[in-house]
Design a protein around this motif. Sequence first.
Motif, PDB file in Angstrom:
ATOM      1  N   THR A 244       0.808  -1.218   0.000  1.00 42.81           N
ATOM      2  CA  THR A 244       0.000   0.000   0.000  1.00 42.81           C
ATOM      3  C   THR A 244       0.842   1.269   0.000  1.00 42.81           C
ATOM      4  N   SER A 303     -10.557   0.634  -2.498  1.00 43.00           N
ATOM      5  CA  SER A 303     -11.083  -0.190  -3.590  1.00 43.00           C
ATOM      6  C   SER A 303     -10.290  -1.490  -3.715  1.00 43.00           C
ATOM      7  N   PRO A 304     -10.946  -2.619  -3.978  1.00 42.54           N
ATOM      8  CA  PRO A 304     -10.218  -3.878  -4.206  1.00 42.54           C
ATOM      9  C   PRO A 304      -9.288  -3.746  -5.409  1.00 42.54           C
ATOM     10  N   ARG A 305      -8.169  -4.421  -5.351  1.00 36.83           N
ATOM     11  CA  ARG A 305      -7.216  -4.350  -6.456  1.00 36.83           C
ATOM     12  C   ARG A 305      -7.690  -5.246  -7.594  1.00 36.83           C
ATOM     13  N   SER A 311      -5.055  -0.317 -11.309  1.00 37.51           N
ATOM     14  CA  SER A 311      -5.617  -0.698 -10.020  1.00 37.51           C
ATOM     15  C   SER A 311      -4.550  -1.250  -9.087  1.00 37.51           C
ATOM     16  N   LYS A 312      -3.610  -1.994  -9.651  1.00 38.02           N
ATOM     17  CA  LYS A 312      -2.552  -2.589  -8.820  1.00 38.02           C
ATOM     18  C   LYS A 312      -1.562  -1.546  -8.312  1.00 38.02           C
TER      19      LYS A 312
END
Length: 506
Positions: A244, A303-305, A311-312
């Motif tokens: 993160t 948010s989910p990856r 997104s990652k």
Amino acid sequence: MERDYKARKEAFVSNLAGGSIDEINAVALVASALLQVSALLWSTLQSRLSFFTPYTPAALLTDFLLNVGGILFATTIYSASPLLLNILLLSPVALILLTSRRVRPRQKQAKPSRHAQQNATQTQNLAPFPVHPFLTTYRAAMMVVTCSAILAVDFPIFPRRFAKVENWGTSLMDLGVGSFVFSAGVVSARAILKTQVTAKSALSRQSNLFQRLVAAFRHSIPLLVLGLIRLYSVKGLDYAEHVTEYGVHWNFFFTLGLLPPFVEIFHTLYSVIRSYEVLTLLIITAYQVTLESTDLKAYILVSPRGPDLLSKNREGVFSFIGYLAIFLSGRATGLRIIPRGTTDIKPSAAQQARRRVLVSLAIAAISWSVFFIFNSTPAFGYGAGIPVSRRLANMPYVLWVSAFNNAQILLFCVTETLLFPSVHRATDKETERQETKFATSRIMAAFNKNGLVVFLVANLLTGAVNLSFNTLDANAWQSLAILIAYMALVTAFALGLDASGLKLKI
């Protein structure tokens, strides 16, 4: 067992909450005071006793203890009693200042040229953009703090409140990464200033965007390659990582590598908006408005990856906007403090030029601080009260980094002005060179000269230590011994490059 240790390592640097704004500012103030006090003691020893000239083994050891050991001790064994450490360093300062007078380096006598005799008021022998010892010390101090912290954070002796926080709040390391980018922005101003002098017109300065972008990408390639090497090393060696912080694949080298071309793009706006401070505020305000008025903040934080690269790596991608603003803020400071400020060698003119620099830094530090207070706190009911987030690199984070670094540079400049006034009063190139060398720590000059290369070596050594030693279970004395040895190796590498005359650019 290795999997369990990796999980412990990741947990050790994850989900940290930092502290309140007041607490973190207090921590930052302590760190700032330590840097300033160490520099003050070094400057006092040199200006009053010429302790570091000649550079004997005793001088080298003292230089290391003050400029490298000081910050290492402050963030480890003295982290609970920083006031005591500052008192220990300030006591000899007071004693020396009260019992001795300022000395100057021995200078070679040179016959003045006929032209100099006829036109003694023009500084034609002096560079318009001199090397400032206070700026060298500031940049090197940022590098020393960064190199020290990237390994120290893996040991229990390093307080968790100093480590990077997860979402909201800041810490010493959060401030450090922003300061690293700010200092890079400061020195980038030198190239802009030289271009302004050599270019024939404003049009020619702005019309070569393509050439400047090509040069910027050339500068970026080594950093991007280092980012790829770090990425494959971390994944290949199954190294503990804090996802993160920047994302699954992104790392700080990618941020550094992408800054030059984007900075050049924004530099084209400088012909229209003649203020990098304004450009900084426009960028970060637009970013903050987007965070607050859309789902972008939630997307980055919770948010989910997904399977796509954005997104990652969303933390690294979107925080880049904030780091770009920090870089431009640093460049704004560099444009004000790097130029000599006068073409007159009279002492009064030199003093007025230095006074303008000090006033400019003071105004900048106060202005950024006021912006930060009204942006990040309720401020008597008029403030926005937006929490600081290094993960987002949001507006209050950018303002805080800008305020802190302008204040730091101001204090370093005050120390140099009071203890080494001959530096900015020099009337010829050779005298200025000698005075600058006399007023600059050998270790700090070495860290400043090859900063990025030293940072790379520090990262390699950090990886080597973590792969070969159980840092989580080390006691205080084991931790301190390893950290001192590590910083000694990093310092020796920097001094070796400096002694060989090499200046490696990445």
